[in-house]
Design a protein around this motif. Structure first.
Motif, PDB file in Angstrom:
ATOM      1  N   TRP A  12       0.841  -1.196   0.000  1.00  0.00           N
ATOM      2  CA  TRP A  12       0.000   0.000   0.000  1.00  0.00           C
ATOM      3  C   TRP A  12       0.876   1.245   0.000  1.00  0.00           C
ATOM      4  O   TRP A  12       1.742   1.409   0.838  1.00  0.00           O
ATOM      5  N   ARG A  13       0.650   2.131  -0.985  1.00  0.00           N
ATOM      6  CA  ARG A  13       1.370   3.395  -1.067  1.00  0.00           C
ATOM      7  C   ARG A  13       0.380   4.543  -0.884  1.00  0.00           C
ATOM      8  O   ARG A  13      -0.637   4.612  -1.562  1.00  0.00           O
ATOM      9  N   GLN A  14       0.689   5.426   0.038  1.00  0.00           N
ATOM     10  CA  GLN A  14      -0.150   6.586   0.324  1.00  0.00           C
ATOM     11  C   GLN A  14       0.762   7.697   0.827  1.00  0.00           C
ATOM     12  O   GLN A  14       1.396   7.549   1.880  1.00  0.00           O
ATOM     13  N   THR A  15       0.836   8.785   0.115  1.00  0.00           N
ATOM     14  CA  THR A  15       1.829   9.807   0.419  1.00  0.00           C
ATOM     15  C   THR A  15       1.596  10.506   1.754  1.00  0.00           C
ATOM     16  O   THR A  15       2.547  10.871   2.440  1.00  0.00           O
ATOM     17  N   GLY A  21      -4.812   6.326  -1.394  1.00  0.00           N
ATOM     18  CA  GLY A  21      -3.788   5.301  -1.516  1.00  0.00           C
ATOM     19  C   GLY A  21      -4.104   4.284  -2.591  1.00  0.00           C
ATOM     20  O   GLY A  21      -5.216   4.214  -3.109  1.00  0.00           O
ATOM     21  N   VAL A  55       9.215   3.118   1.242  1.00  0.00           N
ATOM     22  CA  VAL A  55       7.956   2.753   1.883  1.00  0.00           C
ATOM     23  C   VAL A  55       8.097   3.007   3.379  1.00  0.00           C
ATOM     24  O   VAL A  55       9.020   2.515   4.030  1.00  0.00           O
ATOM     25  N   GLU A 103      -0.327  -4.150   3.819  1.00  0.00           N
ATOM     26  CA  GLU A 103      -1.099  -2.921   3.961  1.00  0.00           C
ATOM     27  C   GLU A 103      -1.114  -2.500   5.424  1.00  0.00           C
ATOM     28  O   GLU A 103      -0.678  -3.249   6.307  1.00  0.00           O
ATOM     29  N   SER A 114       0.935   7.545   6.347  1.00  0.00           N
ATOM     30  CA  SER A 114       1.598   7.382   5.058  1.00  0.00           C
ATOM     31  C   SER A 114       1.955   5.913   4.870  1.00  0.00           C
ATOM     32  O   SER A 114       2.399   5.258   5.833  1.00  0.00           O
ATOM     33  N   ASP A 115       1.733   5.405   3.674  1.00  0.00           N
ATOM     34  CA  ASP A 115       2.049   4.016   3.347  1.00  0.00           C
ATOM     35  C   ASP A 115       1.513   3.047   4.418  1.00  0.00           C
ATOM     36  O   ASP A 115       0.312   2.949   4.596  1.00  0.00           O
TER      37      ASP A 115
END
Length: 233
Positions: A12-15, A21, A55, A103, A114-115
């Motif tokens: 899972w990538r979420q800034t 995300g 990450v 995740e 984030s992430d």
């Protein structure tokens, strides 16, 4: 000689907390069956394509005792091995050793920062503060809880019943009299009800708890609630 291989990691990538995300897949090389989840993330960050930011994930002692780390592995908080923190989960236990999905710990009370990093401290500390701080921390220590938050993420309703029940199991002996016990336990229960969801009674929380806290601790919440009701009549 350890056999190493390539593992496909869907992470899972979420800034940031406000961003949307998504899952991104990376192939990570040099993985062995003994590689832990956090070591897998270390390898991933070392092998990221140019331009990709590392990450982010919650890290700590990596000995399974501090409660700081925590990710969801193939839908299970911490991972498939029962009663082990994320830092103690190994690739050999993955359902498909060549592919894994990572995740954050998913719970409405744990917003993603984030992430794979979430804010679980605020919600958990709110309950501890309701017990007036030091006594609650001592009660959790006596119970063996490391405040990792996996029990909340494992519950379909986002309940913290195992966390709260463990606190309430050990809090009464620390109180000077029944009035103090009634006041503090009532504050803990009310705060928990406002912060977390209701208990599902499925028992998923005990399977993911690194401390192996017993299912019986769940009953402490109902016990203290009923005790307080009787005393106020």
């Amino acid at each position: 000689m350890k056999i190493t291989r390539t593992v496909s990691v869907e992470v899972w990538r979420q800034t940031d907390a406000e961003a949307h995300g998504r899952f991104v897949t990376y192939d990570v090389q040099g993985v062995s069956p003994e590689t832990t989840v956090l070591e897998l993330l270390d390898l991933l960050n070392e092998q990221l394509p140019d331009g990709d930011s590392p990450v982010t994930f919650d890290d700590g002692c990596r000995e399974g005792s501090c409660g700081k780390c925590g990710v969801t592995v193939d839908g299970v908080p911490h991972g498939p091995e029962y009663n082990r923190a994320s830092c103690q989960q190994h690739v050999r236990a993955f359902r498909d050793g060549d592919r894994v999905r990572l995740e954050p710990l998913r719970a409405s009370a744990f917003p993603v920062l984030s992430d794979l990093t979430v804010d679980k401290k605020k919600a958990l500390r709110t309950v501890v503060k309701a017990s007036r701080g030091p006594a609650g921390l001592k009660a959790l220590t006596n119970a063996g809880c490391i405040s990792c938050g996996a029990c909340v993420a494992a519950c379909p309703n986002g309940s913290a019943q195992l966390f709260v029940g463990s606190l309430l199991t050990e809090l009464p002996p620390l109180m000077k009299d029944d009035d103090e016990r009634r006041d503090r336990t009532a504050q803990v229960i009310e705060t928990a009800d406002e912060t977390f969801g209701p208990c599902s009674t499925y028992g998923d929380c005990t399977e993911v708890c690194p401390a192996g806290l017993p299912l019986e601790n769940l009953s402490a919440v109902a016990r203290e609630h009923l005790r307080n009701q009787r005393q106020t009549k």
